[in-house]
Scaffold this active site. Structure first.
Site, PDB file in Angstrom:
ATOM      1  N   ARG A 134     -25.252 -28.280  30.120  1.00 44.65           N
ATOM      2  CA  ARG A 134     -26.686 -28.183  29.828  1.00 44.65           C
ATOM      3  C   ARG A 134     -27.475 -27.700  31.041  1.00 44.65           C
ATOM      4  O   ARG A 134     -28.598 -28.140  31.285  1.00 44.65           O
ATOM      5  CB  ARG A 134     -27.270 -29.519  29.360  1.00 44.65           C
ATOM      6  CG  ARG A 134     -26.446 -30.267  28.344  1.00 44.65           C
ATOM      7  CD  ARG A 134     -26.255 -29.515  27.063  1.00 44.65           C
ATOM      8  NE  ARG A 134     -25.456 -30.283  26.122  1.00 44.65           N
ATOM      9  CZ  ARG A 134     -25.005 -29.782  24.972  1.00 44.65           C
ATOM     10  NH1 ARG A 134     -25.249 -28.528  24.625  1.00 44.65           N
ATOM     11  NH2 ARG A 134     -24.298 -30.530  24.162  1.00 44.65           N
ATOM     12  N   GLU A 151     -19.429 -40.532  23.195  1.00 44.96           N
ATOM     13  CA  GLU A 151     -19.095 -39.121  23.004  1.00 44.96           C
ATOM     14  C   GLU A 151     -17.693 -38.793  23.503  1.00 44.96           C
ATOM     15  O   GLU A 151     -17.474 -37.814  24.210  1.00 44.96           O
ATOM     16  CB  GLU A 151     -20.144 -38.232  23.688  1.00 44.96           C
ATOM     17  CG  GLU A 151     -21.545 -38.475  23.142  1.00 44.96           C
ATOM     18  CD  GLU A 151     -22.606 -37.543  23.706  1.00 44.96           C
ATOM     19  OE1 GLU A 151     -22.427 -37.055  24.838  1.00 44.96           O
ATOM     20  OE2 GLU A 151     -23.608 -37.321  23.014  1.00 44.96           O
ATOM     21  N   ARG A 157     -24.474 -46.455  32.170  1.00 41.06           N
ATOM     22  CA  ARG A 157     -25.371 -45.859  31.184  1.00 41.06           C
ATOM     23  C   ARG A 157     -25.377 -46.614  29.858  1.00 41.06           C
ATOM     24  O   ARG A 157     -24.335 -47.056  29.377  1.00 41.06           O
ATOM     25  CB  ARG A 157     -25.000 -44.405  30.942  1.00 41.06           C
ATOM     26  CG  ARG A 157     -25.383 -43.530  32.092  1.00 41.06           C
ATOM     27  CD  ARG A 157     -24.933 -42.130  31.848  1.00 41.06           C
ATOM     28  NE  ARG A 157     -25.953 -41.257  31.323  1.00 41.06           N
ATOM     29  CZ  ARG A 157     -25.750 -40.361  30.369  1.00 41.06           C
ATOM     30  NH1 ARG A 157     -24.583 -40.273  29.774  1.00 41.06           N
ATOM     31  NH2 ARG A 157     -26.708 -39.565  29.989  1.00 41.06           N
ATOM     32  N   ARG A 204     -27.751 -44.380  14.456  1.00 41.44           N
ATOM     33  CA  ARG A 204     -27.375 -44.246  15.869  1.00 41.44           C
ATOM     34  C   ARG A 204     -28.406 -44.895  16.796  1.00 41.44           C
ATOM     35  O   ARG A 204     -28.063 -45.398  17.861  1.00 41.44           O
ATOM     36  CB  ARG A 204     -27.241 -42.752  16.190  1.00 41.44           C
ATOM     37  CG  ARG A 204     -27.108 -42.453  17.651  1.00 41.44           C
ATOM     38  CD  ARG A 204     -26.787 -40.992  17.853  1.00 41.44           C
ATOM     39  NE  ARG A 204     -27.067 -40.569  19.202  1.00 41.44           N
ATOM     40  CZ  ARG A 204     -27.024 -39.311  19.615  1.00 41.44           C
ATOM     41  NH1 ARG A 204     -26.711 -38.347  18.771  1.00 41.44           N
ATOM     42  NH2 ARG A 204     -27.270 -39.002  20.870  1.00 41.44           N
ATOM     43  N   LYS A 257     -31.805 -43.886  28.453  1.00 38.20           N
ATOM     44  CA  LYS A 257     -32.595 -42.699  28.122  1.00 38.20           C
ATOM     45  C   LYS A 257     -33.943 -43.139  27.554  1.00 38.20           C
ATOM     46  O   LYS A 257     -34.022 -44.165  26.877  1.00 38.20           O
ATOM     47  CB  LYS A 257     -31.878 -41.833  27.089  1.00 38.20           C
ATOM     48  CG  LYS A 257     -30.635 -41.146  27.646  1.00 38.20           C
ATOM     49  CD  LYS A 257     -30.081 -40.079  26.712  1.00 38.20           C
ATOM     50  CE  LYS A 257     -28.803 -39.499  27.322  1.00 38.20           C
ATOM     51  NZ  LYS A 257     -28.241 -38.365  26.576  1.00 38.20           N
ATOM     52  N   ASP A 259     -31.838 -39.050  21.865  1.00 33.05           N
ATOM     53  CA  ASP A 259     -31.322 -38.128  22.865  1.00 33.05           C
ATOM     54  C   ASP A 259     -32.338 -37.072  23.289  1.00 33.05           C
ATOM     55  O   ASP A 259     -32.272 -35.944  22.818  1.00 33.05           O
ATOM     56  CB  ASP A 259     -30.063 -37.442  22.291  1.00 33.05           C
ATOM     57  CG  ASP A 259     -29.227 -36.795  23.377  1.00 33.05           C
ATOM     58  OD1 ASP A 259     -29.539 -36.992  24.559  1.00 33.05           O
ATOM     59  OD2 ASP A 259     -28.250 -36.099  23.030  1.00 33.05           O
ATOM     60  N   GLU A 296     -32.834 -29.503  27.899  1.00 32.31           N
ATOM     61  CA  GLU A 296     -31.782 -29.322  26.895  1.00 32.31           C
ATOM     62  C   GLU A 296     -32.314 -29.074  25.479  1.00 32.31           C
ATOM     63  O   GLU A 296     -31.940 -28.101  24.832  1.00 32.31           O
ATOM     64  CB  GLU A 296     -30.874 -30.553  26.902  1.00 32.31           C
ATOM     65  CG  GLU A 296     -29.798 -30.488  25.846  1.00 32.31           C
ATOM     66  CD  GLU A 296     -28.904 -31.720  25.854  1.00 32.31           C
ATOM     67  OE1 GLU A 296     -29.061 -32.589  26.722  1.00 32.31           O
ATOM     68  OE2 GLU A 296     -28.041 -31.809  24.961  1.00 32.31           O
ATOM     69  N   TRP A 342     -23.098 -37.265  13.980  1.00 31.68           N
ATOM     70  CA  TRP A 342     -23.844 -37.346  15.240  1.00 31.68           C
ATOM     71  C   TRP A 342     -25.085 -38.226  15.127  1.00 31.68           C
ATOM     72  O   TRP A 342     -25.652 -38.637  16.138  1.00 31.68           O
ATOM     73  CB  TRP A 342     -24.230 -35.946  15.738  1.00 31.68           C
ATOM     74  CG  TRP A 342     -23.035 -35.194  16.227  1.00 31.68           C
ATOM     75  CD1 TRP A 342     -22.339 -34.234  15.547  1.00 31.68           C
ATOM     76  CD2 TRP A 342     -22.360 -35.360  17.487  1.00 31.68           C
ATOM     77  NE1 TRP A 342     -21.283 -33.795  16.304  1.00 31.68           N
ATOM     78  CE2 TRP A 342     -21.273 -34.465  17.506  1.00 31.68           C
ATOM     79  CE3 TRP A 342     -22.573 -36.171  18.601  1.00 31.68           C
ATOM     80  CZ2 TRP A 342     -20.391 -34.370  18.588  1.00 31.68           C
ATOM     81  CZ3 TRP A 342     -21.708 -36.073  19.675  1.00 31.68           C
ATOM     82  CH2 TRP A 342     -20.632 -35.189  19.665  1.00 31.68           C
TER      83      TRP A 342
HETATM   84  O1  GCW Z   1     -27.672 -35.054  25.230  1.00 31.19           O
HETATM   85  C1  GCW Z   1     -26.312 -35.210  25.240  1.00 31.19           C
HETATM   86  C2  GCW Z   1     -25.820 -33.920  25.760  1.00 31.19           C
HETATM   87  C3  GCW Z   1     -24.488 -33.982  26.426  1.00 31.19           C
HETATM   88  C4  GCW Z   1     -24.560 -35.068  27.490  1.00 31.19           C
HETATM   89  C5  GCW Z   1     -24.904 -36.378  26.813  1.00 31.19           C
HETATM   90  C6  GCW Z   1     -25.094 -37.497  27.810  1.00 31.19           C
HETATM   91  C7  GCW Z   1     -23.457 -35.128  29.605  1.00 31.19           C
HETATM   92  O2  GCW Z   1     -25.806 -33.010  24.697  1.00 31.19           O
HETATM   93  O3  GCW Z   1     -24.240 -32.730  26.979  1.00 31.19           O
HETATM   94  O4  GCW Z   1     -23.365 -35.157  28.207  1.00 31.19           O
HETATM   95  O5  GCW Z   1     -26.115 -36.265  26.118  1.00 31.19           O
HETATM   96  O6  GCW Z   1     -26.225 -37.744  28.179  1.00 31.19           O
HETATM   97  O7  GCW Z   1     -24.130 -38.105  28.208  1.00 31.19           O
END
Ligand code: GCW
Length: 843
Positions: free
Chosen positions: A179, A302, A335, A354, A378, A383, A411, A560
């Site tokens: 990204r 992921e 995280r 999610r 986050k 996301d 992103e 997802w």
């Molecule tokens: O937003 C998503 C991204 C991934 C990223 C993941 C994360 C590094 O698409 O590319 O991986 O989050 O934050 O771990």
């Protein structure tokens, strides 16, 4: 040598390729008027080369030299004349014991400035703080403010980190920086740490100037090979180039490294051999890098391995690292981005969500973490979307400290090919009051540690700079990096105030330059939200491929979990407790009640929390669907104005940056129309509800390529359908033969703007030529993959759709309009449509 350095500094300012960012030290207006109010010499207290106080001395010399043309001398003891003295509080008090009483309390990294008649005193709580003070003083005088003042400045939070998502190796779908849209990694190449780390040092300098104290250099999707002895040596070299700027190195770890690299048959965090293996790693790293900041770990997310593989808790995982770091004073940032992307099923389970994952996984763990564990969350529960509510997990961790993860790399927000100034979004999030125990509980008060009293809290910013001289691939995107550092230091600062500083330092003092950049920047996030995803439905970008262009359909029907649940009549995620996924109930009662009820849910998050008919009335009085249509027209119209605004700056800033920015703004204006039409077309098609203003699906200036007279071109049905006007485009019949599309114009004679919508895939560099009555109007190449850093795509879709406009072209009624497309490689010179627009019209 000095004079060479001197030239280098001046040279940087002249080149204006972006490398110097906001540290250009370009001459201030009427510089000579201020000379008497500036120091003549620099005294550094207890400075050692390679450490921040020494660096601070150098920056003062270079800065005042560049900004005012005044050459300072560096002295060991008190020279004659005005002096800038820089050092730590303790070094200063050692020399002047009587001064101790008058000095303020500083927290770690804090600084004190006293400017009086050209004498400058810069004291840091530590060496890093002294450097921050020097940068602050330089920033103030660079803005033309050369007067006496006294300032005590302490950071709001101790953790102010940057995360790079740099891979050790090039390749894969996400390139060498995951990204990243500004080129290759400045740290790694071909599985190793780069020999030449000049850019890494320059990066540390930029970061130090905005108060960032650590960089995690490698991707959270970590490669275990970063821990080989050879790579550890390389990491030590990175730490060496960071150290003069007080920036510490952090490292992302692969949880399965004991198995992948260490040859153990397990990576169970409670297995003794595993614990010993990690202890050996920590010891070896700290032998090489005694001041290493610590680790960052993405686990059980992921596809990444983690403690849950062995039925251990996330706390077991985090504590494993915490204990190995304790003897060395490091911290582990774990995280909270933990979710299962494989088995969520939207069709079988109305309550699957999610967004629920983080709180569910961390539930009951708050008091289980070691003291040197920090949880990185986050800002929103999904996301990095264009709009999300603040993650409720922040209210669940009261003993364990949290950092908020913000994303500077855009992103889901235009990948630096669209201007989106993010400070206003971050401010909204940080100012949001989560009402824990019905008491004021803003996000900023939680991540400063003030609300719950934790010691280790703060900020993490994903900043994927690369080898591009602009760092992020776009000059204007750098205001986001600047703002991130400034807000992590002091979240009370305003978006416009930060922008003003950044603009002065980056582009100078011209009022018009300021007005234009402020207007574009402040309108950019609302515009992007308007032409991407509205009312909390998320960005609506292609989530399966590059996360860049429009593709609303990609959100649903996969595990997802970024679902919209759009069908023919209704849209939105029901996250209520009474009927939905229950997510609203993860907030403290006052906030939960607000989101539970449609009436009290703000319009801009309506579809995040509720599943409603397209005809649902908003507080504004509009229906959901009409809001979609109107917002997409409004946002994309705003993006068109960015071009004309910027054009006012011709001749007022250097040509290099003027042209670079202009190119992108023109591209953005075109791509915003792609967004507008794709999203509107998609929901019109689904709902069957026409636009009250009759715009959607009616484009009277448009000539569809597939309806032109074609030679060597053939019609092609685009997928997803909404990414092409009329669902079709044309492509050349073979990869090596030219195509032409011709038509006779029916418009009255006059001047028109001719806009050609085409697709620029990353498979080749086709050429297009536009003719009117056999006269060449213009020619262009499909080479955006080199010009824009945005994710490359091999498809004909909303990601590759682009527009080329030729303004003020004279045509006659009956003129022949012709496009000639020359394919290249596997790119078949695709064309979607041509608009013949009365001058100034946009469609
Ligand atoms: O937003 C998503 C991204 C991934 C990223 C993941 C994360 C590094 O698409 O590319 O991986 O989050 O934050 O771990």
């Amino acid at each position: 040598m000095r004079s060479l350095l001197w030239l280098a500094v001046v040279g940087l300012a002249v080149a204006e390729d972006g490398l110097a960012a906001w540290l250009r030290y370009a001459r201030v207006p009427s510089a000579s008027r201020h000379l008497g109010k500036l120091p003549s010499a620099v005294v550094t207290l207890n400075a050692t080369k390679g450490y921040p106080v020494h660096t601070a001395g150098q920056e003062l010399v270079d800065g005042i030299g560049g900004l005012f043309g005044k050459k300072l001398t560096v002295a060991k003891s008190k020279p004659k004349g005005t002096t800038a003295t820089v050092g730590t509080v303790s070094a200063y008090v050692d020399k002047n014991p009587s001064a101790a009483k008058g000095l303020p309390d500083l927290v770690e990294d804090g600084f004190y400035l006293k400017i009086s008649k050209g004498n400058v005193l810069i004291l840091g709580q530590n060496e890093r703080g002294a450097l921050y003070g020097a940068f602050h003083y330089l920033s103030v005088i660079a803005q033309g403010n050369v007067s006496d003042f006294t300032l005590t400045s302490n950071p709001d939070a101790p953790v102010r980190w940057v995360n790079q998502w740099d891979n050790m190796q090039d390749g894969g779908t996400h390139g060498s920086v995951e990204r990243g849209y500004g080129g290759d990694s400045i740290f790694f190449w071909d599985g190793h740490i780069r020999e030449d780390l000049t850019r890494a040092g320059q990066y540390a300098r930029l970061l130090a100037s905005i108060g960032i104290n650590a960089v995690v250099a490698n991707n959270v999707n970590a490669n275990a090979s970063i821990l080989t002895p050879e790579n550890m040596d390389g990491l030590a070299r990175i730490a060496d180039v960071f150290r003069p700027y007080g920036v510490q190195l952090g490292l992302s770890l692969n949880f399965a490294a004991p198995q992948l690299l260490g040859g153990l048959d397990t990576f169970d965090p409670l297995d003794e051999t595993v614990v010993n293996w990690w202890q050996g790693i920590a010891d070896n790293l700290y032998k090489r890098i005694p001041d290493m900041a610590g680790y960052l770990v993405k686990a059980n997310s992921e596809g990444q391995p983690g403690p849950m593989t062995y039925n251990r808790t996330l706390a077991d995982g985090a504590n494993l690292f915490a204990r190995t770091l304790q003897p060395h004073g490091g911290i582990i940032i774990f995280r909270a981005f933990v979710y299962d992307h494989r088995s969520l099923n939207q069709t079988l389970d109305w309550k699957a969500d999610r967004a629920n994952a983080a709180v569910n996984y961390f539930d009951g763990l708050d008091d289980k973490f070691e003291d040197n564990v920090v949880i990185q969350i986050k800002y929103g529960p999904i996301d990095f979307q264009v709009r999300e509510p603040v993650s409720p997990l922040f209210t669940h961790l009261r003993r364990t400290g949290a950092t908020v993860e913000l994303q500077i790399t855009q992103e889901y927000l235009g990948q630096q090919a669209h201007v989106v100034y993010l400070a206003p979004m971050w401010k909204e999030l940080l100012d949001f009051d989560l009402r824990v125990d019905s008491k004021p509980s803003t996000l900023k008060s939680i991540v400063s540690g003030k609300r719950f009293g934790q010691k280790l809290t703060g900020y993490a910013g994903v900043v994927n700079v690369g080898t591009n001289t602009t760092w992020l691939g776009s000059h204007l995107a750098m205001s986001n990096l600047y703002a991130y550092g400034k807000l992590a230091w002091d979240p009370e600062q305003t978006s416009t105030g930060i922008l003003k500083e950044w603009t002065t330092l980056t582009f100078g003092h011209d009022k018009l330059v300021h007005d234009v950049i402020t207007k574009i920047s402040m309108e950019s996030w609302p515009a992007y939200e308007d032409y991407s995803g509205n009312l909390g439905i998320q960005t609506l970008t292609d989530i399966l491929l590059g996360h860049y262009g429009p593709n609303p359909g990609s959100q649903d029907g996969n595990p997802w979990g970024q679902w919209t649940r759009a069908d023919d009549d209704t849209i939105g995620m029901d996250r209520t407790v009474w009927n939905g996924t229950g997510f609203a109930g993860q907030y403290p009662p006052e906030i939960a009640a607000m989101y539970e009820n449609i009436e009290t849910t703000p319009d801009n998050l309506l579809l995040w929390f509720h599943h409603v008919p397209y005809t649902q009335k908003l507080k504004s009085g509009k229906t959901v669907i009409q809001h979609f249509y109107d917002a997409h027209y409004k946002g994309s119209a705003t993006a068109q104005t960015f071009v004309t605004l910027w054009e006012k700056l011709k001749g007022r800033i250097d040509k290099e940056r003027y042209e670079h920015v202009l190119f992108r703004l023109i591209y953005q204006a075109g791509h915003s129309l792609v967004w507008r039409d794709s999203v509107n077309q998609f929901y019109f098609n689904k709902s069957g509800i026409p636009d009250e203003l009759g715009r959607v699906g009616n484009h009277k200036y448009r000539i569809e390529a597939e309806e032109m007279e074609l030679k060597g071109y053939k019609s092609y049905r685009v997928s997803p359908f909404e990414a092409a006007s009329g669902y079709h485009c044309v492509v050349t019949e073979t990869n090596s033969t030219v195509g032409t599309a011709t038509t006779k114009l029916k418009v009255p004679s006059g001047k028109y703007d001719l806009a050609v919508n085409y697709y620029d895939m990353a498979l080749g560099n086709s050429t297009w030529e536009l003719f009117v009555d056999r006269k060449l109007v213009g020619k262009w190449k499909g080479d955006l993959e080199y010009e824009l850093g945005r994710a490359p795509s091999p498809y004909i879709d909303g990601q590759t759709a682009a527009r080329k406009t030729f303004r003020g072209v004279r045509v006659k009624k009956g003129s022949e309009l012709k496009v000639v497309g020359r394919p290249d490689g596997l790119e078949p010179a695709p064309i979607d449509y041509i608009s013949v627009l009365p001058e100034g019209t946009v469609d």
